[in-house]
Design a protein around this motif. Structure first.
Motif: not given
Length: 590
Positions: A45-49, A75-79
């Motif tokens: 949920e907060q992967i970008f931060s 990879l998670t942020a990319c998806r």
């Protein structure tokens, strides 16, 4: 307890106090603190931060295990970015992730390395960076161990080639991938090959109603699922060049669905099979049932990823064969929006041009239509969907021309050398669809302007490429205008037998369309009948058919064709010397 700065300026001032050489370390420490405070379940949920902070400190990470962990987070942020259609951000996360894995990644982290390369290739394609896409794809092909692991990048390549008008190359990649999966199709299927495939479908269905296919179990066989995906990705290229592979690839998918269960691609496959049933077997009723089956499957809450391609086919080629053409527009628009939301840009393109065709032909006021077509065309250009943007240009320029081109914009139809350039480009890519619509729409414009010789030359060429427009309302439009042009040609009587046979053949086909969708096509057939009676000097019959055509077009709100029927009736009465009657029809026309 949460803290935040009172104002952005305060935050900027505090940040400026941190020495430049220390900022990477501070960001990295913030990222580490975030990871410690956020539960593993909530990290996405907060992967970008989290990732944006950690990525500042990449130069500080020397341990490969820690670098691999950060690659997984990228990879998670990319998806997540790709799912949100933030393609540039997704591209950057993928590139950072691959850089973090370093050398020997395929040996140390095979699955993650494959996943990063797959999504890197996809987002590079979505960003229009096709050279970079090819490099990622070539790396995957070189390192993967099984055909199944190459399927995703082959599909990305097929879609990218299609978006660049490279249809033959797209089909070749599709055939190669299918062969690797154990399915070998002939380059040029015979009618016997196609008949056999249809018989297999009929045998598999047996006595079941087509509607029961909705309740088939889910397909789970990985090999069959991959075959479905590859076949689905190459269907549009086969259709646009008029290849007989279209029928065989579509039948392959339908057979697999019936035998192994419905996959995500099945809805699209059923809709494409409807095109085949309509156009090659002339079975409009069964085609409609397959189209409705496809619509149900693609309308499900979990079917958003297949909605764009399925709704494009239903709207462009199926629904108008039984229902009013204007009722296809909301279906097409829903598919277009689903494509934007899921990143299915290939079918965003096809949906955009489907809207342009059907809105053009269904009688919408041209002044309202022109800005809509212009907007679709511009968005497709912005999305690097050049093939379908070129199609939209044909409809937009035709609309501009009919409006009198009030802003004096350049219209390709009128440019010296444009036709030669278009023909050269289209032959290089076997894009017969583009040739068909270019010549058809220019033929209609020339006919309306009274340039019958020019219209006749254009419609002759359009007929040569009709395979590229099979199933669309443009196909019926070609039969309609081809007959009107032939019957208006001064030399008609000199070539009476040949021309009459051509008109009769067009009328036979148009009548078949009108039998199932009279609201769209009966008035067209009636107007051609009126013109036939005019040429044959059977005035009473001509009068009746003109009035029927006018009434049918008016009732179903085909305002342009109502005007055309009134204008042709007026000319008929003028030639007869009935000027007052002609004047009444001409007033109705305008």
């Amino acid at each position: 307890m949460n803290y935040k700065f009172l104002h952005d300026r305060v935050q900027q001032a505090a940040y400026s106090l941190i020495p430049q050489q220390e900022r990477s370390r501070v960001h990295y420490q913030i990222g580490q603190l975030l990871i410690q405070q956020i539960s593993p379940a909530a990290i996405e949920e907060q992967i970008f931060s989290v990732v944006n902070q950690l990525n500042y400190g990449i130069a500080l990470i020397e341990d490969q295990t820690e670098r691999s962990d950060l690659a997984q987070l990228n990879l998670t942020a990319c998806r997540k970015a790709r799912a949100a259609t933030a393609y540039q951000a997704a591209r950057e996360y993928a590139a950072i992730g691959l850089n973090l894995l370093g050398e020997s990644a395929w040996q140390r982290q095979y699955e993650m390395t494959l996943n990063l390369h797959e999504i890197a290739a996809e987002v590079a394609s979505l960003c229009g960076e096709f050279d970079q896409m090819d490099r990622w794809i070539d790396t995957v092909i070189h390192h993967t161990r099984t055909p199944l692991e190459r399927v995703s990048v082959y599909i990305v390549k097929i879609q990218a080639l299609s978006s660049q008008n490279k249809f033959l190359e797209a089909i070749a990649i599709g055939l190669l991938s299918l062969k690797e999966l154990g399915v070998e199709l002939p380059d040029r299927p015979t009618s016997e090959d196609i008949q056999q495939a249809v018989q297999e479908i009929n045998s598999s269905i047996g006595d079941r109603p087509i509607e029961d296919l909705f309740d088939l179990p889910a397909m789970v066989n990985p090999q069959k699922l991959a075959t479905m995906q590859v076949a689905a990705s190459m269907v549009s290229a086969c259709y646009l060049i008029g290849s007989s592979l279209f029928a065989l690839v579509t039948a392959l998918q339908v057979n697999l669905s019936i035998q192994y269960g419905n996959s995500r691609s099945s809805a699209y496959s059923y809709s494409c099979y409807g095109i085949f049933l309509n156009s090659f077997l002339q079975d409009v009723t069964v085609a409609d049932r397959f189209g409705r089956l496809a619509y149900r499957l693609a309308s499900g809450a979990d079917a958003k990823n297949i909605r764009s391609e399925t709704f494009s086919v239903i709207g462009l080629c199926l629904y108008h064969r039984k229902s009013h053409l204007r009722d296809t527009v909301p279906i097409i628009q829903a598919g277009y929006q689903a494509g934007l939301e899921t990143g299915n840009l290939e079918f965003v393109g096809y949906g955009g041009q489907a809207f342009c065709i059907n809105a053009y032909w269904c009688g919408q006021p041209l002044a309202e239509l022109e800005p809509q077509i212009r907007a679709y065309r511009q968005q497709l250009l912005d999305l690097n969907q050049l093939t379908t943007a070129n199609y939209c240009s044909v409809f937009w320029e035709a609309t501009l021309f009919l409006l009198g081109n009030p802003n004096n914009l350049e219209i390709s139809f009128e440019e010296e050398g444009y036709e030669e350039k278009l023909v050269s480009q289209s032959f290089a890519s076997n894009d017969f669809y583009r040739l068909c619509i270019f010549y058809l729409y220019r033929a209609t414009l020339r006919f309306l302007l009274g340039d019958i010789a020019g219209a006749a030359a254009d419609v002759d060429r359009a007929r040569q490429y009709i395979a590229g427009s099979v199933g669309t309302t443009s196909e019926a439009g070609l039969y309609f205008y081809d007959s009107l042009i032939a019957l208006a040609t001064p030399e008609f009587e000199a070539e009476l037998e040949t021309q009459w046979q051509r008109v009769e053949e067009n009328q036979r086909k148009l009548q078949h369309w009108a039998q199932h969708a009279p609201m769209n096509y009966l008035h067209k057939w009636q107007l051609v009948e009126a013109e036939k009676y005019r040429v044959a000097r059977q005035r009473a019959e001509a009068i009746e058919m003109y009035d029927r055509a006018i009434s049918g077009a008016k009732e179903n709100e085909y305002i342009q064709e109502e005007a055309l029927a009134n204008e042709l009736a007026a000319k008929f009465y003028l030639d007869w010397g009935k000027e007052k009657v002609a004047q009444a029809y001409m007033q109705e026309a305008y």
